[in-house]
Design a protein around this motif. Structure first.
Motif, PDB file in Angstrom:
ATOM      1  N   GLY A  84       0.850  -1.176   0.000  1.00 24.09           N
ATOM      2  CA  GLY A  84       0.000   0.000   0.000  1.00 24.09           C
ATOM      3  C   GLY A  84       0.889   1.230   0.000  1.00 24.09           C
ATOM      4  O   GLY A  84       2.047   1.169   0.439  1.00 24.09           O
ATOM      5  N   GLU A  85       0.364   2.352  -0.490  1.00 29.50           N
ATOM      6  CA  GLU A  85       1.231   3.523  -0.628  1.00 29.50           C
ATOM      7  C   GLU A  85       0.436   4.817  -0.531  1.00 29.50           C
ATOM      8  O   GLU A  85      -0.625   4.950  -1.137  1.00 29.50           O
ATOM      9  N   ASN A  86       0.964   5.753   0.233  1.00 31.30           N
ATOM     10  CA  ASN A  86       0.456   7.119   0.268  1.00 31.30           C
ATOM     11  C   ASN A  86       1.596   8.049  -0.101  1.00 31.30           C
ATOM     12  O   ASN A  86       2.725   7.884   0.382  1.00 31.30           O
ATOM     13  N   LEU A  87       1.305   9.024  -0.945  1.00 32.94           N
ATOM     14  CA  LEU A  87       2.280  10.032  -1.348  1.00 32.94           C
ATOM     15  C   LEU A  87       1.721  11.411  -1.041  1.00 32.94           C
ATOM     16  O   LEU A  87       0.516  11.637  -1.171  1.00 32.94           O
ATOM     17  N   HIS A 125      -6.380   7.762   0.957  1.00 35.67           N
ATOM     18  CA  HIS A 125      -5.184   7.904   1.793  1.00 35.67           C
ATOM     19  C   HIS A 125      -5.562   7.623   3.248  1.00 35.67           C
ATOM     20  O   HIS A 125      -4.862   6.891   3.952  1.00 35.67           O
ATOM     21  N   TYR A 126      -6.684   8.199   3.664  1.00 32.21           N
ATOM     22  CA  TYR A 126      -7.166   7.969   5.032  1.00 32.21           C
ATOM     23  C   TYR A 126      -7.457   6.494   5.273  1.00 32.21           C
ATOM     24  O   TYR A 126      -7.021   5.924   6.280  1.00 32.21           O
ATOM     25  N   THR A 127      -8.190   5.861   4.352  1.00 37.78           N
ATOM     26  CA  THR A 127      -8.559   4.466   4.585  1.00 37.78           C
ATOM     27  C   THR A 127      -7.327   3.570   4.616  1.00 37.78           C
ATOM     28  O   THR A 127      -7.300   2.585   5.352  1.00 37.78           O
ATOM     29  N   GLN A 128      -6.266   3.915   3.867  1.00 38.23           N
ATOM     30  CA  GLN A 128      -5.033   3.124   3.955  1.00 38.23           C
ATOM     31  C   GLN A 128      -4.387   3.300   5.325  1.00 38.23           C
ATOM     32  O   GLN A 128      -3.911   2.330   5.917  1.00 38.23           O
ATOM     33  N   VAL A 129      -4.366   4.513   5.842  1.00 37.24           N
ATOM     34  CA  VAL A 129      -3.769   4.751   7.162  1.00 37.24           C
ATOM     35  C   VAL A 129      -4.457   3.900   8.230  1.00 37.24           C
ATOM     36  O   VAL A 129      -3.803   3.352   9.115  1.00 37.24           O
ATOM     37  N   TRP A 131      -6.400   1.099   7.720  1.00 38.29           N
ATOM     38  CA  TRP A 131      -6.783  -0.245   7.274  1.00 38.29           C
ATOM     39  C   TRP A 131      -6.436  -1.262   8.359  1.00 38.29           C
ATOM     40  O   TRP A 131      -5.283  -1.397   8.761  1.00 38.29           O
ATOM     41  N   LYS A 132      -7.447  -1.965   8.856  1.00 42.66           N
ATOM     42  CA  LYS A 132      -7.297  -2.841  10.032  1.00 42.66           C
ATOM     43  C   LYS A 132      -6.300  -3.975   9.837  1.00 42.66           C
ATOM     44  O   LYS A 132      -5.656  -4.414  10.783  1.00 42.66           O
ATOM     45  N   ASP A 133      -6.159  -4.490   8.633  1.00 38.91           N
ATOM     46  CA  ASP A 133      -5.270  -5.618   8.399  1.00 38.91           C
ATOM     47  C   ASP A 133      -3.818  -5.210   8.160  1.00 38.91           C
ATOM     48  O   ASP A 133      -2.923  -6.057   8.133  1.00 38.91           O
ATOM     49  N   THR A 134      -3.574  -3.913   7.980  1.00 40.73           N
ATOM     50  CA  THR A 134      -2.212  -3.433   7.800  1.00 40.73           C
ATOM     51  C   THR A 134      -1.484  -3.505   9.141  1.00 40.73           C
ATOM     52  O   THR A 134      -2.019  -3.075  10.163  1.00 40.73           O
ATOM     53  N   LEU A 135      -0.268  -4.030   9.120  1.00 38.33           N
ATOM     54  CA  LEU A 135       0.494  -4.231  10.354  1.00 38.33           C
ATOM     55  C   LEU A 135       1.760  -3.382  10.437  1.00 38.33           C
ATOM     56  O   LEU A 135       2.242  -3.105  11.530  1.00 38.33           O
ATOM     57  N   GLU A 136       2.302  -2.996   9.269  1.00 42.12           N
ATOM     58  CA  GLU A 136       3.573  -2.285   9.254  1.00 42.12           C
ATOM     59  C   GLU A 136       3.533  -1.080   8.314  1.00 42.12           C
ATOM     60  O   GLU A 136       2.796  -1.086   7.331  1.00 42.12           O
ATOM     61  N   VAL A 137       4.369  -0.114   8.640  1.00 43.62           N
ATOM     62  CA  VAL A 137       4.516   1.080   7.811  1.00 43.62           C
ATOM     63  C   VAL A 137       5.995   1.456   7.759  1.00 43.62           C
ATOM     64  O   VAL A 137       6.752   1.191   8.700  1.00 43.62           O
ATOM     65  N   GLY A 148      10.573  22.087  -2.694  1.00 44.46           N
ATOM     66  CA  GLY A 148       9.455  21.184  -2.483  1.00 44.46           C
ATOM     67  C   GLY A 148       9.866  19.945  -1.719  1.00 44.46           C
ATOM     68  O   GLY A 148      11.047  19.638  -1.572  1.00 44.46           O
ATOM     69  N   THR A 149       8.869  19.250  -1.227  1.00 50.26           N
ATOM     70  CA  THR A 149       9.072  18.064  -0.402  1.00 50.26           C
ATOM     71  C   THR A 149       8.144  16.964  -0.867  1.00 50.26           C
ATOM     72  O   THR A 149       6.978  17.216  -1.171  1.00 50.26           O
ATOM     73  N   LEU A 150       8.662  15.752  -0.873  1.00 51.03           N
ATOM     74  CA  LEU A 150       7.866  14.586  -1.197  1.00 51.03           C
ATOM     75  C   LEU A 150       7.934  13.615  -0.027  1.00 51.03           C
ATOM     76  O   LEU A 150       9.024  13.298   0.454  1.00 51.03           O
ATOM     77  N   ILE A 151       6.768  13.173   0.436  1.00 55.29           N
ATOM     78  CA  ILE A 151       6.660  12.186   1.499  1.00 55.29           C
ATOM     79  C   ILE A 151       6.064  10.930   0.884  1.00 55.29           C
ATOM     80  O   ILE A 151       5.063  10.993   0.157  1.00 55.29           O
ATOM     81  N   SER A 152       6.675   9.786   1.188  1.00 57.56           N
ATOM     82  CA  SER A 152       6.163   8.500   0.732  1.00 57.56           C
ATOM     83  C   SER A 152       6.054   7.569   1.931  1.00 57.56           C
ATOM     84  O   SER A 152       6.999   7.449   2.712  1.00 57.56           O
ATOM     85  N   CYS A 153       4.903   6.922   2.083  1.00 58.51           N
ATOM     86  CA  CYS A 153       4.724   5.888   3.106  1.00 58.51           C
ATOM     87  C   CYS A 153       4.198   4.634   2.429  1.00 58.51           C
ATOM     88  O   CYS A 153       3.314   4.715   1.571  1.00 58.51           O
ATOM     89  N   ASN A 154       4.745   3.501   2.837  1.00 57.90           N
ATOM     90  CA  ASN A 154       4.297   2.216   2.312  1.00 57.90           C
ATOM     91  C   ASN A 154       3.781   1.344   3.448  1.00 57.90           C
ATOM     92  O   ASN A 154       4.248   1.460   4.580  1.00 57.90           O
TER      93      ASN A 154
END
Length: 167
Positions: A84-87, A125-129, A131-137, A148-154
């Protein structure tokens, strides 16, 4: 007049403390524990268990964010990788915590009852943050050339499965 040794030591100590304080502000809210705490705060508000930090996901996020930055941050798009990914992108300095808060603000666009986003709005993006089955970030912050700045979370396991509720 030359300061005494006691005054010199006091002055050096004050300068050292001021330097530490200023340097902590420059990296504040961008460390792994900051990203993790911001995610877990949002999750706790919705009754979802906490995530754990993943160095593997952070490395993936960093690699992909640097790839986008190498292209000038002009064509920001998802990696379509296995996670999963949020940018988030800002023309100014964006902290990791602020990026997570921006994603969390999409909660206002999400209707749990219908499990949909409001018309014309985004909420994935919110629902990924949350998500009940997600365990790691794992997350990364990079500076874009020219500013500029770029933030990436997986996220692992990924979320946002069609027809499923986040929690």
């Amino acid at each position: 007049m030359v300061p005494s040794n006691g005054n010199c030591i006091s002055l050096i100590l004050i300068i050292f403390i001021a330097t530490l304080t200023l340097s902590s502000f420059s990296v504040a809210q961008d460390k792994p524990e900051d990203f993790l705490a911001a995610h877990n705060k949002v999750r706790a508000a919705d009754g979802v268990g906490p995530l754990k930090w993943s160095p593997t996901l952070a490395l993936y996020a960093s690699s992909y964010a640097n790839e986008l930055a190498a292209g000038g941050c002009n064509n920001i798009h998802h990696s379509d990788g296995p996670f999963g990914e949020n940018l988030a992108y800002s023309e100014g300095d964006l902290s990791g915590v602020k990026a997570v808060e921006l994603w969390a603000d999409e909660k206002a666009n999400y209707d749990y009852k219908s499990n949909t986003c409001a018309a014309g709005k985004i909420c994935g993006h919110y629902t990924q943050v949350v998500w009940k089955d997600t365990l790691e970030v794992g997350c990364a912050k990079v500076k874009c050339p020219g500013g500029g700045t770029l933030i990436s979370c997986n996220y692992d396991p990924t979320g946002n499965y069609e027809g499923e509720r986040p929690f």
